[in-house]
Enzyme design. Structure first.
Site, PDB file in Angstrom:
ATOM      1  N   ARG A  56     -61.382  11.789 -71.821  1.00 42.36           N
ATOM      2  CA  ARG A  56     -61.182  11.480 -70.383  1.00 42.36           C
ATOM      3  C   ARG A  56     -62.072  10.595 -69.848  1.00 42.36           C
ATOM      4  NH1 ARG A  56     -60.141  15.136 -65.267  1.00 42.36           N
ATOM      5  NH2 ARG A  56     -58.406  13.673 -64.398  1.00 42.36           N
ATOM      6  N   HIS A  60     -62.136   7.221 -67.573  1.00 46.49           N
ATOM      7  CA  HIS A  60     -62.178   7.386 -66.192  1.00 46.49           C
ATOM      8  C   HIS A  60     -63.513   6.190 -66.150  1.00 46.49           C
ATOM      9  CE1 HIS A  60     -60.460  10.876 -64.135  1.00 46.49           C
ATOM     10  NE2 HIS A  60     -59.966  10.591 -65.116  1.00 46.49           N
ATOM     11  N   ASP A  61     -64.406   5.898 -67.109  1.00 43.70           N
ATOM     12  CA  ASP A  61     -65.104   4.674 -67.267  1.00 43.70           C
ATOM     13  C   ASP A  61     -64.535   3.504 -67.039  1.00 43.70           C
ATOM     14  OD1 ASP A  61     -67.641   3.542 -67.455  1.00 43.70           O
ATOM     15  OD2 ASP A  61     -67.628   3.326 -69.503  1.00 43.70           O
ATOM     16  N   GLY A  66     -64.508  -1.643 -65.481  1.00 49.29           N
ATOM     17  CA  GLY A  66     -64.476  -1.859 -66.571  1.00 49.29           C
ATOM     18  C   GLY A  66     -65.575  -0.671 -67.545  1.00 49.29           C
ATOM     19  N   ASP A  68     -68.317   0.361 -68.695  1.00 48.78           N
ATOM     20  CA  ASP A  68     -69.573  -0.176 -68.540  1.00 48.78           C
ATOM     21  C   ASP A  68     -70.553   0.847 -68.272  1.00 48.78           C
ATOM     22  OD1 ASP A  68     -68.723   0.839 -66.035  1.00 48.78           O
ATOM     23  OD2 ASP A  68     -69.156  -0.874 -64.894  1.00 48.78           O
ATOM     24  N   SER A  70     -70.562   3.059 -66.024  1.00 49.21           N
ATOM     25  CA  SER A  70     -70.741   3.482 -64.610  1.00 49.21           C
ATOM     26  C   SER A  70     -70.513   5.004 -64.425  1.00 49.21           C
ATOM     27  CB  SER A  70     -69.923   2.641 -63.623  1.00 49.21           C
ATOM     28  OG  SER A  70     -68.532   2.896 -64.118  1.00 49.21           O
ATOM     29  N   ASN A  88     -62.872  12.940 -59.444  1.00 47.47           N
ATOM     30  CA  ASN A  88     -63.922  13.263 -60.662  1.00 47.47           C
ATOM     31  C   ASN A  88     -64.634  14.637 -60.694  1.00 47.47           C
ATOM     32  OD1 ASN A  88     -63.261  10.971 -62.107  1.00 47.47           O
ATOM     33  ND2 ASN A  88     -65.044   9.724 -61.280  1.00 47.47           N
ATOM     34  N   PRO A 157     -55.269   6.965 -61.684  1.00 48.63           N
ATOM     35  CA  PRO A 157     -53.992   7.833 -60.963  1.00 48.63           C
ATOM     36  C   PRO A 157     -54.177   9.162 -60.981  1.00 48.63           C
ATOM     37  CG  PRO A 157     -54.187   7.414 -63.750  1.00 48.63           C
ATOM     38  CD  PRO A 157     -55.134   6.738 -63.244  1.00 48.63           C
ATOM     39  N   HIS A 187     -52.844  13.445 -73.371  1.00 48.28           N
ATOM     40  CA  HIS A 187     -52.751  14.834 -72.895  1.00 48.28           C
ATOM     41  C   HIS A 187     -52.133  15.909 -73.917  1.00 48.28           C
ATOM     42  CE1 HIS A 187     -52.520  13.457 -68.499  1.00 48.28           C
ATOM     43  NE2 HIS A 187     -53.903  13.113 -69.151  1.00 48.28           N
ATOM     44  N   THR A 188     -52.288  15.518 -75.326  1.00 50.17           N
ATOM     45  CA  THR A 188     -51.922  16.229 -76.361  1.00 50.17           C
ATOM     46  C   THR A 188     -53.121  17.340 -76.516  1.00 50.17           C
ATOM     47  OG1 THR A 188     -51.331  16.645 -78.445  1.00 50.17           O
ATOM     48  CG2 THR A 188     -52.726  14.752 -78.087  1.00 50.17           C
ATOM     49  N   ASP A 242     -51.081  20.763 -73.199  1.00 49.58           N
ATOM     50  CA  ASP A 242     -49.911  20.920 -74.410  1.00 49.58           C
ATOM     51  C   ASP A 242     -50.146  22.350 -74.827  1.00 49.58           C
ATOM     52  OD1 ASP A 242     -48.912  21.053 -76.989  1.00 49.58           O
ATOM     53  OD2 ASP A 242     -49.704  19.375 -77.798  1.00 49.58           O
ATOM     54  N   ASP A 250     -51.651  15.463 -81.694  1.00 54.84           N
ATOM     55  CA  ASP A 250     -50.421  15.313 -82.474  1.00 54.84           C
ATOM     56  C   ASP A 250     -49.318  14.846 -81.426  1.00 54.84           C
ATOM     57  OD1 ASP A 250     -49.844  17.482 -81.109  1.00 54.84           O
ATOM     58  OD2 ASP A 250     -49.382  18.972 -82.721  1.00 54.84           O
TER      59      ASP A 250
HETATM   60  C1  HEM Z   1     -51.258   8.221 -66.950  1.00 55.38           C
HETATM   61  C2  HEM Z   1     -51.907   8.568 -65.998  1.00 55.38           C
HETATM   62  C3  HEM Z   1     -52.801   9.875 -65.998  1.00 55.38           C
HETATM   63  C4  HEM Z   1     -52.961  10.728 -65.172  1.00 55.38           C
HETATM   64  C5  HEM Z   1     -52.051  10.788 -63.842  1.00 55.38           C
HETATM   65  C6  HEM Z   1     -53.982  11.643 -65.832  1.00 55.38           C
HETATM   66  C7  HEM Z   1     -54.158  12.735 -64.995  1.00 55.38           C
HETATM   67  C8  HEM Z   1     -54.849  13.867 -65.535  1.00 55.38           C
HETATM   68  C9  HEM Z   1     -55.164  15.218 -64.951  1.00 55.38           C
HETATM   69  C10 HEM Z   1     -54.639  15.587 -63.293  1.00 55.38           C
HETATM   70  C11 HEM Z   1     -55.867  15.669 -65.778  1.00 55.38           C
HETATM   71  C12 HEM Z   1     -56.147  17.531 -65.457  1.00 55.38           C
HETATM   72  C13 HEM Z   1     -57.645  17.156 -64.794  1.00 55.38           C
HETATM   73  C14 HEM Z   1     -58.145  18.519 -64.375  1.00 55.38           C
HETATM   74  O1  HEM Z   1     -57.266  19.470 -63.693  1.00 55.38           O
HETATM   75  O2  HEM Z   1     -59.381  18.870 -64.224  1.00 55.38           O
HETATM   76  C15 HEM Z   1     -56.126  14.950 -66.883  1.00 55.38           C
HETATM   77  C16 HEM Z   1     -56.660  15.602 -68.043  1.00 55.38           C
HETATM   78  C17 HEM Z   1     -57.067  14.858 -69.274  1.00 55.38           C
HETATM   79  N1  HEM Z   1     -56.651  13.464 -69.197  1.00 55.38           N
HETATM   80 FE1  HEM Z   1     -55.506  12.440 -67.981  1.00 55.38          FE
HETATM   81  N2  HEM Z   1     -54.248  11.460 -66.754  1.00 55.38           N
HETATM   82  C18 HEM Z   1     -53.865  10.022 -66.957  1.00 55.38           C
HETATM   83  C19 HEM Z   1     -53.936   9.215 -68.333  1.00 55.38           C
HETATM   84  C20 HEM Z   1     -54.906   9.674 -69.086  1.00 55.38           C
HETATM   85  C21 HEM Z   1     -55.404   8.808 -70.288  1.00 55.38           C
HETATM   86  C22 HEM Z   1     -55.001   7.341 -70.261  1.00 55.38           C
HETATM   87  C23 HEM Z   1     -56.205   9.449 -70.786  1.00 55.38           C
HETATM   88  C24 HEM Z   1     -57.231   9.190 -72.116  1.00 55.38           C
HETATM   89  C25 HEM Z   1     -56.788   7.979 -72.868  1.00 55.38           C
HETATM   90  C26 HEM Z   1     -56.183  10.649 -70.370  1.00 55.38           C
HETATM   91  C27 HEM Z   1     -57.144  12.020 -71.109  1.00 55.38           C
HETATM   92  C28 HEM Z   1     -57.030  13.152 -70.563  1.00 55.38           C
HETATM   93  C29 HEM Z   1     -57.642  14.334 -71.314  1.00 55.38           C
HETATM   94  C30 HEM Z   1     -58.063  14.306 -72.411  1.00 55.38           C
HETATM   95  C31 HEM Z   1     -57.472  15.117 -70.242  1.00 55.38           C
HETATM   96  C32 HEM Z   1     -58.157  16.674 -70.593  1.00 55.38           C
HETATM   97  C33 HEM Z   1     -59.454  16.812 -70.087  1.00 55.38           C
HETATM   98  C34 HEM Z   1     -59.998  18.260 -70.106  1.00 55.38           C
HETATM   99  O3  HEM Z   1     -59.807  19.055 -70.869  1.00 55.38           O
HETATM  100  O4  HEM Z   1     -60.949  18.499 -69.146  1.00 55.38           O
HETATM  101  N3  HEM Z   1     -55.458  11.040 -69.288  1.00 55.38           N
HETATM  102  N4  HEM Z   1     -55.372  13.815 -66.714  1.00 55.38           N
END
Ligand code: HEM
Length: 327
Positions: A56, A60-61, A66, A68, A70, A88, A157, A187-188, A242, A250
């Site tokens: 994640r 977010h970077d 880009g 970088d 940051s 964040n 987003p 989000h798996t 998940d 997966d």
């Molecule tokens: C498509 C739009 C996306 C939205 C709206 C979104 C939103 C979120 C939200 C709301 C969380 C929970 C954060 C929290 O409650 O602290 C989350 C967790 C996470 N996101 Fe996304 N996300 C998106 C795309 C992505 C992408 C592209 C990646 C990486 C390639 C990603 C990787 C992750 C990971 C690994 C977690 C779990 C982090 C943890 O366990 O602390 N997400 N995301």
């Protein structure tokens, strides 16, 4: 039409023609990949959640000026970092893992490997270590000397954002709707906080879910973790994104969406939104075909990792400490 214009407009930002190469550190730091890998192995072995944190962080970077590094910068008197921006704050972790890797790299090859590259490779290794696909990582990114607090809210987003708005944010970065659906497969693994899924579990969960006994049990468990009344204490309670295989990379995330049991609104929208004809078909495809998901995820991760701000490339540096710009 808006999406097409954005795509053309943003093509200039997506600097795939910049000289990132697979063997960038071949002569200057030949052990870089081994160092990152062995540090990530320790981190993920001690807690698989660490894989999610690093993945994640990389996302977010890359979405803010880009890839970088940051996002790694701490606040100082002269620099406002991105860590305390609302999306964040309390949500990004894993910075100490990055510090540890950076320390190792600095003792092996001082001043050579950028924090942005370190994070990109660490994210790839994180995915592999929890069972996901491998991909080669082009290298040669520079670290920014600035961060952008405001761009965090503009570019990233959120859980309760509409599907079209999220697609637009990906297009702005040069990533397609298909990239977005595949990358959401991240989000798996990992967890979300109550504050990000309260709207969903007291909102349309019962409408999208088939409400079989498994869904019902799942929903009541979520509601006990996350009470309806916005209570500050419960806001940070967590649940796995998940719930079937929380620590395994997966395609079960897509199966959960097919059942209508997605934890956060933005995930379930990929399958259930009335605007989501294409995204719905992709969810079905990745649920049916785990290999297709892995291939597209790997390809899209390379695309995301290649988002480079040309200004950073010219003015950037290799930070000695990922938390601070060099003096
Ligand atoms: C498509 C739009 C996306 C939205 C709206 C979104 C939103 C979120 C939200 C709301 C969380 C929970 C954060 C929290 O409650 O602290 C989350 C967790 C996470 N996101 Fe996304 N996300 C998106 C795309 C992505 C992408 C592209 C990646 C990486 C390639 C990603 C990787 C992750 C990971 C690994 C977690 C779990 C982090 C943890 O366990 O602390 N997400 N995301």
């Amino acid at each position: 039409m808006l999406l097409i214009i954005l795509n053309i407009f943003c093509a200039g930002l997506h600097a795939s023609d910049l000289p990132l190469t697979l063997d960038y550190y071949k002569s200057t730091c030949p052990t870089v990949l081994e160092i990152v890998k062995s540090e990530m192995e320790c981190a993920v072995l001690s807690d698989p959640r660490n894989a999610a944190l690093i993945l994640r962080l990389h996302f977010h970077d890359c979405f803010v000026q880009g890839c970088d590094g940051s996002v790694l910068l701490d606040d100082t008197i002269t620099l406002q970092g991105e860590k305390k921006a609302p999306i964040n704050f309390h949500a990004l972790k894993g910075f100490r893992i990055i510090d540890r890797i950076k320390n190792k790299l600095e003792s092996e090859c001082p001043g050579i490997v950028s924090c942005a590259d370190l994070l990109t490779v660490a994210a790839r290794d994180a995915v592999i270590l929890v069972g996901g696909p491998y991909w080669d990582v082009p290298l040669g990114r520079k670290d920014s000397k600035t961060a952008n607090y405001d761009l965090v809210s503009t570019n990233l987003p959120t859980a309760n954002e509409g599907l079209l708005s999220i697609i637009t944010k990906f297009l702005y970065q040069g990533l397609s709707a298909e990239d977005m659906v595949a990358l959401s497969g991240a989000h798996t693994i990992g967890m979300a906080r109550c504050v990000n899924f309260r709207g969903r579990i007291y909102g349309d969960f019962e409408t999208t879910a088939t409400m079989n006994p498994i869904s019902e049990t799942y929903l009541s468990k979520l509601r006990s973790i996350c009470p309806a009344a916005p209570a500050t204490k419960a806001d940070n309670n967590e649940s796995a994104l998940d719930y079937v295989t929380p620590n395994l990379f997966d395609n079960s995330y897509y199966h959960i969406l097919l059942q209508g049991d997605g934890l956060i609104n933005s995930d379930q929208e990929l399958y259930s939104s009335v605007f989501g004809l294409e995204t719905k078909q992709l969810v079905q495809k990745y649920a049916e075909n785990g290999i297709a998901f892995f291939e597209k995820f790997a390809e899209s991760m390379v695309k995301m990792g290649n988002i480079i701000n040309p200004d950073t490339y010219v003015d950037g540096e290799v930070r000695k400490n990922c938390r601070f710009v060099n003096t």
